[in-house]
Write an enzyme that holds these catalytic residues in place. Structure first.
Site, PDB file in Angstrom:
ATOM      1  N   ARG A  75      -6.951  -0.553  -7.296  1.00 32.65           N
ATOM      2  CA  ARG A  75      -7.427   0.490  -6.361  1.00 32.65           C
ATOM      3  C   ARG A  75      -7.517   1.781  -7.169  1.00 32.65           C
ATOM      4  O   ARG A  75      -6.625   2.060  -7.971  1.00 32.65           O
ATOM      5  CB  ARG A  75      -6.461   0.673  -5.165  1.00 32.65           C
ATOM      6  CG  ARG A  75      -6.488  -0.471  -4.171  1.00 32.65           C
ATOM      7  CD  ARG A  75      -5.631  -0.150  -2.937  1.00 32.65           C
ATOM      8  NE  ARG A  75      -6.301   0.750  -2.011  1.00 32.65           N
ATOM      9  CZ  ARG A  75      -5.654   1.377  -0.995  1.00 32.65           C
ATOM     10  NH1 ARG A  75      -4.360   1.202  -0.818  1.00 32.65           N
ATOM     11  NH2 ARG A  75      -6.322   2.146  -0.167  1.00 32.65           N
ATOM     12  N   ARG A  96       0.850  -1.197   0.000  1.00 34.76           N
ATOM     13  CA  ARG A  96       0.000   0.000   0.000  1.00 34.76           C
ATOM     14  C   ARG A  96       0.881   1.241   0.000  1.00 34.76           C
ATOM     15  O   ARG A  96       2.096   1.135   0.168  1.00 34.76           O
ATOM     16  CB  ARG A  96      -0.903  -0.003   1.242  1.00 34.76           C
ATOM     17  CG  ARG A  96      -0.104  -0.292   2.520  1.00 34.76           C
ATOM     18  CD  ARG A  96      -0.636   0.335   3.738  1.00 34.76           C
ATOM     19  NE  ARG A  96      -0.548   1.779   3.656  1.00 34.76           N
ATOM     20  CZ  ARG A  96       0.580   2.456   3.845  1.00 34.76           C
ATOM     21  NH1 ARG A  96       1.719   1.857   4.130  1.00 34.76           N
ATOM     22  NH2 ARG A  96       0.575   3.770   3.743  1.00 34.76           N
ATOM     23  N   GLY A  97       0.230   2.421  -0.110  1.00 36.99           N
ATOM     24  CA  GLY A  97       0.968   3.672  -0.200  1.00 36.99           C
ATOM     25  C   GLY A  97       1.257   3.939  -1.675  1.00 36.99           C
ATOM     26  O   GLY A  97       1.672   3.041  -2.419  1.00 36.99           O
ATOM     27  N   ALA A  98       1.019   5.191  -2.091  1.00 34.72           N
ATOM     28  CA  ALA A  98       1.046   5.495  -3.525  1.00 34.72           C
ATOM     29  C   ALA A  98       2.355   5.097  -4.228  1.00 34.72           C
ATOM     30  O   ALA A  98       2.309   4.398  -5.258  1.00 34.72           O
ATOM     31  CB  ALA A  98       0.732   6.978  -3.720  1.00 34.72           C
ATOM     32  N   ASN A 128      -5.597  12.430  -0.212  1.00 31.01           N
ATOM     33  CA  ASN A 128      -4.722  11.661   0.683  1.00 31.01           C
ATOM     34  C   ASN A 128      -5.613  10.983   1.719  1.00 31.01           C
ATOM     35  O   ASN A 128      -6.838  11.158   1.732  1.00 31.01           O
ATOM     36  CB  ASN A 128      -3.674  12.567   1.338  1.00 31.01           C
ATOM     37  CG  ASN A 128      -2.609  11.756   2.064  1.00 31.01           C
ATOM     38  OD1 ASN A 128      -1.999  10.865   1.487  1.00 31.01           O
ATOM     39  ND2 ASN A 128      -2.409  12.015   3.342  1.00 31.01           N
ATOM     40  N   LYS A 129      -4.994  10.227   2.597  1.00 32.58           N
ATOM     41  CA  LYS A 129      -5.732   9.433   3.590  1.00 32.58           C
ATOM     42  C   LYS A 129      -6.789  10.268   4.316  1.00 32.58           C
ATOM     43  O   LYS A 129      -6.560  11.422   4.657  1.00 32.58           O
ATOM     44  CB  LYS A 129      -4.727   8.859   4.586  1.00 32.58           C
ATOM     45  CG  LYS A 129      -5.296   7.961   5.662  1.00 32.58           C
ATOM     46  CD  LYS A 129      -6.174   6.841   5.135  1.00 32.58           C
ATOM     47  CE  LYS A 129      -5.454   5.926   4.159  1.00 32.58           C
ATOM     48  NZ  LYS A 129      -6.390   5.012   3.457  1.00 32.58           N
ATOM     49  N   ASP A 179      -2.050  10.740  -2.618  1.00 35.27           N
ATOM     50  CA  ASP A 179      -2.387   9.633  -3.522  1.00 35.27           C
ATOM     51  C   ASP A 179      -2.645  10.124  -4.936  1.00 35.27           C
ATOM     52  O   ASP A 179      -2.436   9.398  -5.900  1.00 35.27           O
ATOM     53  CB  ASP A 179      -3.603   8.870  -2.987  1.00 35.27           C
ATOM     54  CG  ASP A 179      -3.174   8.043  -1.786  1.00 35.27           C
ATOM     55  OD1 ASP A 179      -3.183   8.584  -0.660  1.00 35.27           O
ATOM     56  OD2 ASP A 179      -2.767   6.883  -1.971  1.00 35.27           O
TER      57      ASP A 179
HETATM   58  O1  MRU Z   1      -4.832   3.287   1.983  1.00 34.75           O
HETATM   59  P1  MRU Z   1      -3.353   3.497   1.961  1.00 34.75           P
HETATM   60  O2  MRU Z   1      -2.674   2.998   3.185  1.00 34.75           O
HETATM   61  O3  MRU Z   1      -2.709   2.975   0.689  1.00 34.75           O
HETATM   62  O4  MRU Z   1      -3.192   5.070   1.947  1.00 34.75           O
HETATM   63  C1  MRU Z   1      -1.911   5.632   1.859  1.00 34.75           C
HETATM   64  C2  MRU Z   1      -1.904   7.114   1.988  1.00 34.75           C
HETATM   65  O5  MRU Z   1      -2.909   7.764   2.073  1.00 34.75           O
HETATM   66  C3  MRU Z   1      -0.562   7.771   1.931  1.00 34.75           C
HETATM   67  O6  MRU Z   1      -0.577   8.958   2.666  1.00 34.75           O
HETATM   68  C4  MRU Z   1      -0.230   8.107   0.472  1.00 34.75           C
HETATM   69  O7  MRU Z   1      -0.346   6.960  -0.343  1.00 34.75           O
HETATM   70  C5  MRU Z   1       1.115   8.657   0.334  1.00 34.75           C
HETATM   71  S1  MRU Z   1       2.307   7.443   0.732  1.00 34.75           S
HETATM   72  C6  MRU Z   1       3.833   8.024   0.607  1.00 34.75           C
END
Ligand code: MRU
Length: 312
Positions: free
Chosen positions: A74, A44-46, A225-226, A215
């Site tokens: 996703r 996970r994470g962009a 973002n989250k 994201d």
């Molecule tokens: O649902 P996730 O855990 O994939 O969400 C991740 C985030 O929102 C991060 O802040 C974003 O991807 C940036 S990661 C460097």
């Protein structure tokens, strides 16, 4: 330790669903397994999703249906589709060329993380900085080091970090489970806070800057973002605290003009009505679970990328 890599003939990832209790590596040999890992947030994470997308094209062996399914695994982080496209652009040149392109995505991510860390640290003034952050933007969200947490790591390495306040990040607790784990391994001082404590602690003038990842950044600077990022942005604006987005150039989506056009993933009720398998709401409770929110560009002080600082 790399969060994601190509090992032998497979994609190797750290299974993030098991952290912080166990650090287990997973070998993934098929696109179906990779899509499953992406959907359940094992990876996970962009930026990590960008690398997963690129390496997944190698596993797809030219099958357009598998490539399309991977690209759509996703919807919100543009890096996934971007990573798929980087590798898929070489399909006509054969498997070796696709693998080389995917490994370039991995290597560029390593360089981008270091560059964002240095640029973000240079942007911030002061010596004993208290930083607030949400979700996990560290090495676990990329190949190594990450985005916003790469800035934190750089500050820590330079002796400029007082403390990180980490939002727990309901419902999947990426802050509580992953960011605290990474900060602990770095030896960086940190305290975990409830998500709802963020704006109050900003108002109390206990924080020098909010640093978040992204994201998808629309062409006008609006940033997905989250979930919880927007509340922090509102609190930071009111308190006069800089609100800084740290993301690689690959997260900027020039084809999406503004934040209202960004598709926000809804992950369903189960993650809200239960915590790590234990139900916390009455049986049958309906829930709404947007995994991300959009912060309008006028609430963002700066966007730090691997190449520049943008002031939206
Ligand atoms: O649902 P996730 O855990 O994939 O969400 C991740 C985030 O929102 C991060 O802040 C974003 O991807 C940036 S990661 C460097």
């Amino acid at each position: 330790m790399r969060t994601i890599d190509w090992v032998g003939d497979a994609v190797e990832i750290i299974d993030q669903t098991l952290l912080p209790d166990k650090c287990v590596m997973l070998r993934i040999h098929t696109v179906a397994e990779l899509i499953d890992a992406i959907r359940r947030l094992a990876v996970r994470g962009a930026p990590a999703l960008g690398v997963a997308g690129a390496l997944g094209v190698v596993l797809a062996d030219g099958d357009p249906d598998q490539i399309a399914a991977l690209r759509a695994a996703r919807p919100t982080a543009v890096n996934l589709a971007w990573g798929v496209d980087q590798a898929a652009a070489h399909l006509d040149e054969g498997r070796a060329a696709v693998l080389a392109a995917a490994l370039r995505v991995r290597d560029d991510d390593l360089a981008a993380s270091r560059s964002m860390g240095a640029r973000g640290a240079a942007l911030l003034e002061g010596d004993r900085l208290r930083i607030m952050t949400v979700c996990n933007t560290g090495g676990l969200a990329a190949v190594e080091r990450g985005t916003a947490l790469s800035v934190v790591q750089t500050l820590h390495e330079r002796g400029r970090l007082a403390e990180v306040l980490v939002l727990e990040t309901r419902p999947l607790l990426q802050g509580a489970r992953l960011t605290t784990w990474e900060l602990g391994r770095m030896g960086a001082p940190h305290r975990l806070i409830a998500d709802s404590a963020g704006p109050y602690l900003l108002a109390r003038a206990d924080v020098d800057a909010v640093l978040i990842g992204a994201d998808r950044i629309a062409a006008n600077g609006d940033t997905a973002n989250k979930i919880g990022s927007y509340a922090l942005a509102l609190g930071a604006e009111r308190a006069g605290v800089p609100f800084i987005v740290v993301a690689p150039e690959s997260t900027i989506d020039e084809d999406t003009p503004s934040g209202d056009k960004i598709e926000i993933e809804d992950r369903g009720a189960d993650e809200i009505v239960s915590v790590r398998g234990v139900r916390i709401a009455p049986e049958g409770t309906q829930a709404l679970n947007p995994a991300f929110d959009v912060t309008p560009h006028d609430l963002i002080t700066a966007i730090v990328t691997d190449r520049r600082v943008i002031r939206p």
